[in-house]
Design a protein around this motif. Structure first.
Motif, PDB file in Angstrom:
ATOM      1  N   SER A 175      30.714 -39.109  33.682  1.00 46.33           N
ATOM      2  CA  SER A 175      32.153 -38.852  33.722  1.00 46.33           C
ATOM      3  C   SER A 175      32.406 -37.664  34.657  1.00 46.33           C
ATOM      4  O   SER A 175      31.551 -37.363  35.494  1.00 46.33           O
ATOM      5  CB  SER A 175      32.637 -38.579  32.293  1.00 46.33           C
ATOM      6  N   THR A 176      33.530 -37.016  34.505  1.00 46.03           N
ATOM      7  CA  THR A 176      33.825 -35.852  35.352  1.00 46.03           C
ATOM      8  C   THR A 176      34.215 -34.671  34.465  1.00 46.03           C
ATOM      9  O   THR A 176      34.415 -34.831  33.265  1.00 46.03           O
ATOM     10  CB  THR A 176      35.005 -36.113  36.307  1.00 46.03           C
ATOM     11  N   GLY A 188      26.298 -37.407  40.074  1.00 41.88           N
ATOM     12  CA  GLY A 188      25.959 -37.326  38.648  1.00 41.88           C
ATOM     13  C   GLY A 188      25.195 -38.540  38.155  1.00 41.88           C
ATOM     14  O   GLY A 188      24.803 -38.601  36.988  1.00 41.88           O
ATOM     15  N   TYR A 189      24.988 -39.524  39.015  1.00 41.46           N
ATOM     16  CA  TYR A 189      24.303 -40.759  38.604  1.00 41.46           C
ATOM     17  C   TYR A 189      22.798 -40.525  38.512  1.00 41.46           C
ATOM     18  O   TYR A 189      22.218 -39.825  39.352  1.00 41.46           O
ATOM     19  CB  TYR A 189      24.603 -41.865  39.630  1.00 41.46           C
ATOM     20  N   SER A 190      22.185 -41.111  37.500  1.00 38.66           N
ATOM     21  CA  SER A 190      20.715 -41.071  37.418  1.00 38.66           C
ATOM     22  C   SER A 190      20.240 -42.419  36.907  1.00 38.66           C
ATOM     23  O   SER A 190      21.054 -43.263  36.519  1.00 38.66           O
ATOM     24  CB  SER A 190      20.250 -39.969  36.459  1.00 38.66           C
ATOM     25  N   LYS A 221      24.184 -45.299  31.964  1.00 47.21           N
ATOM     26  CA  LYS A 221      24.464 -46.646  31.448  1.00 47.21           C
ATOM     27  C   LYS A 221      25.967 -46.949  31.428  1.00 47.21           C
ATOM     28  O   LYS A 221      26.375 -48.109  31.383  1.00 47.21           O
ATOM     29  CB  LYS A 221      23.930 -46.788  30.008  1.00 47.21           C
ATOM     30  N   VAL A 222      26.753 -45.884  31.406  1.00 40.60           N
ATOM     31  CA  VAL A 222      28.204 -46.052  31.246  1.00 40.60           C
ATOM     32  C   VAL A 222      28.922 -45.140  32.228  1.00 40.60           C
ATOM     33  O   VAL A 222      28.472 -44.021  32.479  1.00 40.60           O
ATOM     34  CB  VAL A 222      28.638 -45.634  29.803  1.00 40.60           C
ATOM     35  N   VAL A 223      30.035 -45.642  32.780  1.00 31.80           N
ATOM     36  CA  VAL A 223      30.935 -44.759  33.525  1.00 31.80           C
ATOM     37  C   VAL A 223      32.250 -44.692  32.749  1.00 31.80           C
ATOM     38  O   VAL A 223      32.811 -45.721  32.371  1.00 31.80           O
ATOM     39  CB  VAL A 223      31.181 -45.294  34.956  1.00 31.80           C
TER      40      VAL A 223
END
Ligand SMILES: Cc1ncc(COP(=O)(O)O)c(C=O)c1O
Length: 385
Positions: free
Chosen positions: A98-99, A143-145, A149-151
């Protein structure tokens, strides 16, 4: 237009964003439905409610670009997203990307989930001002790794009032096989929305903010493919229903015990109000005023807009960064001394004044606010510029 709303005339109301404001005719319609319910509650619930709700869902679905049976009403966006959260089955170590610009109640909800499940809520820091859509996307995807699994993302952010590029985010997230959840609390009736084209898994929107219903009307959309996996937040008569309707999804989620369904039934009336009052044209004028005045307010407070001043990033709200030692006092002073209702919030380590404009606002309202800030600036105590 203010005469057509219930807002008290002696307050300069510049905070449509928090809880909306309802036109008189829509509120009368709400009372009408409450009376209809009370006059014959049994007949109302057993014989009328399903058809009335279906009609409201159909109108709302047509407006937000989805089928009537792919959304159900909820009292607010929190209930909608809690429904999704309660059905989520992630493994310890999995991440929800998320942010740091999300709504505080939603942050709390994800923190709750993560504490219980050993997952991580990754609030990717977004540096402001934004210079372009690409600038946002680049920061966000950092922030993705491989554990993502969810945005979860706001379509329009709360304190910062930014329209985010959700179409691009959802597109990429889906190509990576992620679950996509969009918090569009501020979107319906504010900016164009076509949920089918957006193609996210879940979308919530408030009807009682910019779409002008009385309080307690929002919705959750779920893409057909994910509907079977969504548990009802409240298990009630629609589960193993004795009288199954045309959609199991609606049966599971829409009826959750005895309560007042009236806010949902005002949907046809609010579309009539919008139509009768050329709402699209009128709100386009409010948006133009936001773009005209945002730089002026920033200049007054020796600061900068936090995004390009364009329709891509701004609707009927803008957030002015403000340097104050006490955000609560500044908000109270604007209200107590100047009769201005406007939110001053702390988000992260920054304070923001968020200006909302609706067609019931006049240039006088904007000037009243401008002059109040000018005076506080001259006094030099609450505004440090
Ligand atoms: C981004 C966002 N999500 C959700 C909400 C509202 O959620 P709720 O009414 O459930 O507290 C708001 C309200 O301002 C918001 O800005």
């Amino acid at each position: 237009m203010k005469d057509q709303f219930l807002l008290t005339p002696d307050i300069t109301f510049l905070n449509h964003g928090s809880f909306g404001a309802c036109p008189k005719v829509v509120f009368e319609n709400y009372r009408y439905w409450q009376l209809e319910f009370e006059k014959e509650p049994v007949y109302f619930i057993q014989k009328r409610l399903n058809d009335l709700l279906r009609h409201s869902r159909q109108m709302l679905g047509d407006f937000v670009g989805c089928e009537a049976n792919d959304l159900f009403f909820t009292p607010n966006p929190s209930t909608a997203i809690n429904t999704v959260m309660r059905s989520m089955k992630l493994e310890p170590g999995d991440e929800i990307l998320s942010t740091n610009l999300e709504y505080g109640a939603m942050d709390r909800m994800w923190n709750f989930y993560c504490r219980k499940n050993g997952t991580r809520y990754v609030q990717q820091p977004i540096e402001l001002p934004l210079t372009s859509k690409e600038h946002f996307l680049e920061q966000f995807w950092k922030g993705y790794s491989e554990r993502t699994k969810v945005v979860f993302i706001s379509h329009i952010t709360s304190s910062t009032a930014l329209i985010l590029p959700v179409q691009e985010i959802v597109e990429k997230a889906r190509s990576l096989g992620l679950i996509t959840i969009v918090d569009g609390a501020h979107v319906p009736g504010h900016i164009d929305l076509n949920i089918t084209a957006l193609d996210c898994d879940y979308y919530t929107g408030a009807v009682h903010k910019w779409l002008l219903s009385p309080k307690g009307c929002s919705f959750l959309y779920a893409r057909k493919e994910v509907q079977d996996g969504l548990d009802p937040l409240i298990v009630s008569w629609g589960y193993d229903s004795d009288f199954p309707g045309e959609s199991r999804f609606i049966d599971y989620h829409e009826y959750n015990g005895t309560r007042d369904f009236s806010p949902y039934l005002t949907v046809p009336e609010l579309f009539e109000f919008r139509e009768a009052n050329n709402w699209v044209e009128q709100t386009a004028a409010s948006k133009a005023l936001i773009r005209e005045w945002y730089p002026k307010f920033c200049e007054l407070l020796n600061t900068q807009p936090i995004c390009p001043v364009t329709e891509e990033f701004l609707g009927q709200m803008c957030s002015i960064p403000v340097n104050t030692p006490d955000e609560f006092k500044l908000k109270d002073t604007l209200y107590d001394r100047f009769g201005i209702q406007i939110p001053v919030t702390k988000h992260g380590d920054k304070n923001w004044i968020r200006l909302s404009l609706q067609p019931y606002n006049t240039i006088d309202d904007i000037q009243t606010f401008y002059q109040a800030l000018q005076q506080l600036k001259e006094e030099g105590e609450l505004l440090i510029t």
